[in-house]
Design a protein around this motif. Structure first.
Motif, PDB file in Angstrom:
ATOM      1  N   UNK A  57       5.616   4.709  40.186  1.00 35.86           N
ATOM      2  CA  UNK A  57       5.482   4.576  39.178  1.00 35.86           C
ATOM      3  C   UNK A  57       5.840   5.101  38.069  1.00 35.86           C
ATOM      4  N   UNK A  58       7.068   5.932  38.194  1.00 36.83           N
ATOM      5  CA  UNK A  58       7.455   6.246  37.265  1.00 36.83           C
ATOM      6  C   UNK A  58       9.165   6.288  37.296  1.00 36.83           C
ATOM      7  N   UNK A  59       9.279   6.130  36.246  1.00 39.65           N
ATOM      8  CA  UNK A  59      11.332   5.943  35.881  1.00 39.65           C
ATOM      9  C   UNK A  59      12.164   7.505  36.036  1.00 39.65           C
ATOM     10  N   UNK A  60      13.069   7.022  35.813  1.00 34.65           N
ATOM     11  CA  UNK A  60      14.359   8.333  35.467  1.00 34.65           C
ATOM     12  C   UNK A  60      15.076   7.880  35.099  1.00 34.65           C
ATOM     13  N   UNK A  61      14.948   9.319  33.927  1.00 38.15           N
ATOM     14  CA  UNK A  61      16.242   8.966  32.851  1.00 38.15           C
ATOM     15  C   UNK A  61      17.646   9.994  33.329  1.00 38.15           C
ATOM     16  N   UNK A  62      18.256   9.977  33.687  1.00 33.56           N
ATOM     17  CA  UNK A  62      19.337  10.728  33.730  1.00 33.56           C
ATOM     18  C   UNK A  62      20.071  10.818  32.450  1.00 33.56           C
ATOM     19  N   UNK A  63      20.908  12.316  32.898  1.00 35.86           N
ATOM     20  CA  UNK A  63      21.057  13.143  32.048  1.00 35.86           C
ATOM     21  C   UNK A  63      22.494  13.806  33.070  1.00 35.86           C
ATOM     22  N   UNK A  64      24.126  12.609  32.635  1.00 33.38           N
ATOM     23  CA  UNK A  64      25.247  14.058  33.610  1.00 33.38           C
ATOM     24  C   UNK A  64      25.781  14.862  32.562  1.00 33.38           C
ATOM     25  N   UNK A  65      25.456  16.333  32.390  1.00 32.41           N
ATOM     26  CA  UNK A  65      25.905  16.932  31.648  1.00 32.41           C
ATOM     27  C   UNK A  65      27.236  17.108  31.996  1.00 32.41           C
ATOM     28  N   UNK A  66      28.486  17.207  32.517  1.00 33.93           N
ATOM     29  CA  UNK A  66      29.305  17.630  33.088  1.00 33.93           C
ATOM     30  C   UNK A  66      29.231  19.540  32.964  1.00 33.93           C
ATOM     31  N   UNK A  67      27.833  20.163  32.983  1.00 33.21           N
ATOM     32  CA  UNK A  67      28.519  21.073  33.054  1.00 33.21           C
ATOM     33  C   UNK A  67      28.113  21.955  31.568  1.00 33.21           C
ATOM     34  N   UNK A  68      28.418  20.700  30.347  1.00 30.86           N
ATOM     35  CA  UNK A  68      27.931  21.192  29.207  1.00 30.86           C
ATOM     36  C   UNK A  68      26.652  21.632  28.663  1.00 30.86           C
ATOM     37  N   UNK A  69      26.815  23.255  28.241  1.00 33.15           N
ATOM     38  CA  UNK A  69      25.770  23.584  27.400  1.00 33.15           C
ATOM     39  C   UNK A  69      24.706  23.228  26.535  1.00 33.15           C
ATOM     40  N   UNK A  70      25.791  22.063  25.567  1.00 28.30           N
ATOM     41  CA  UNK A  70      24.981  21.468  24.419  1.00 28.30           C
ATOM     42  C   UNK A  70      24.376  20.269  25.183  1.00 28.30           C
TER      43      UNK A  70
END
Length: 333
Positions: A89-102
């Motif tokens: 029952x959980x959704x997933x918020x994806x974040x693709x960072x490109x290795x960027x620290x910020x």
């Protein structure tokens, strides 16, 4: 829009009973449960998800920070996390960072702001200290694949060192003695362990490692090609290479072919990852298979245990396996 109160009236129960039934917090007689189900269907009732989350004190969502979603390894792992999260029952918020620290720090802020209940973190660059310093202020975090030294959170890794040892041993058993290693970033956890496994196998065979036969850089096709071209320009190139990733291995293949040579006729090659394309290369790439989907499934399970306030293992190690194809042959006489 119908309300939970209307469902309760039609089903002849209290709103509290309906709420607890919908949240699986009560066992009701079959006849009562059937009345509630019938009322929900008749009224086309949809629970107010926001209200439910506020009452539970949870977002019922997790965050997942990945360096590069287009990379088949990270894509397969993320898909496994999403599948497992959906079951609970959980959704997933994806974040693709490109290795960027910020971008990585921004993912942490979403956790702090309550947008997600926990975070699965994957990074592909050595930490400069900023991530480790920030993570000390957070809970409900699980690290997968790469370590961030000094951080006390659950961690899930594969047996990098043993896999590298098996890869290098396979080349030694084929008769090679001049074996190079082209691996990932020098200060990155997985690259450190894979280099150690390569050295283990060479030492066990009584073979002295020439530091000139080791190159470390990005886990990329471009780096693999450049490093191999540099080695081939030397007076005595290696007869075999253990590549720290399948992407590096592809670059090595390109470099070898650009010089009119062949794999494995002139250079034997073993990779690490067993990406979906590894068996489609010509020749098929002998490589170390990681249990990628299992990393994702266990990663979600470990995070959910934290959210549920239970105690998951501090460290989980998953086994790897050597997959033999056609990129290894005895050295030329």
């Amino acid at each position: 829009m119908s309300t939970i109160n209307e469902v309760a009236i039609m089903a002849r129960v209290s709103t509290t009973t309906v709420s607890r039934y919908l949240n699986n917090r009560i066992d009701l007689p079959a006849e009562t449960a059937a009345r509630i189900d019938a009322a929900i269907a008749a009224l086309d009732y949809r629970p107010n998800i926001l209200a439910k989350r506020l009452s539970l004190g949870r977002s019922e969502a997790i965050g997942m920070m990945t360096p590069e979603i287009a990379n088949p390894f990270f894509a397969e792992l993320a898909a496994a996390v999403e599948d497992e999260a959906e079951k609970h029952g959980y959704s997933v918020l994806m974040s693709s960072t490109g290795g960027n620290r910020e971008r990585e720090l921004a993912s942490l802020r979403r956790l702090k702001d309550g947008h997600v209940d926990g975070l699965i973190m994957m990074t592909n660059r050595p930490d400069d200290g900023s991530l480790a310093a920030t993570l000390h202020h957070y809970g409900h975090i699980v690290l997968i694949d790469e370590d961030i030294p000094g951080v006390n959170v659950p961690k899930i890794f594969v047996e990098n060192r043993e896999g590298a040892r098996a890869a290098t041993r396979h080349l030694i058993e084929a008769g090679h003695r001049r074996i190079a290693h082209i691996g990932g970033p020098a200060k990155l956890f997985s690259a450190i362990e894979r280099l150690a496994g390569y050295r283990d196998a060479m030492a066990e065979a009584g073979i002295t490692v020439d530091d000139g036969d080791i190159r470390q850089g990005e886990y990329s096709r471009e780096f693999g090609r450049a490093a191999m071209l540099d080695m081939l320009a030397g007076a005595e190139p290696p007869t075999a290479v253990f590549a720290g990733s399948d992407f590096i291995a592809i670059g090595i293949m390109e470099a070898v072919r650009s010089k009119g040579l062949g794999v494995p006729q002139d250079i034997s090659l073993v990779g690490f990852d067993d990406m979906p394309f590894a068996d489609l290369l010509a020749p098929g790439l002998t490589t170390i298979r990681q249990p990628t989907a299992e990393l994702g499934r266990i990663g979600f399970g470990t995070l959910k245990a934290l959210i549920d306030k239970t105690s998951p293992p501090e460290l989980t190690r998953l086994p790897v396996a050597l997959v033999k194809r056609n990129s290894v042959a005895p050295p030329r006489s």
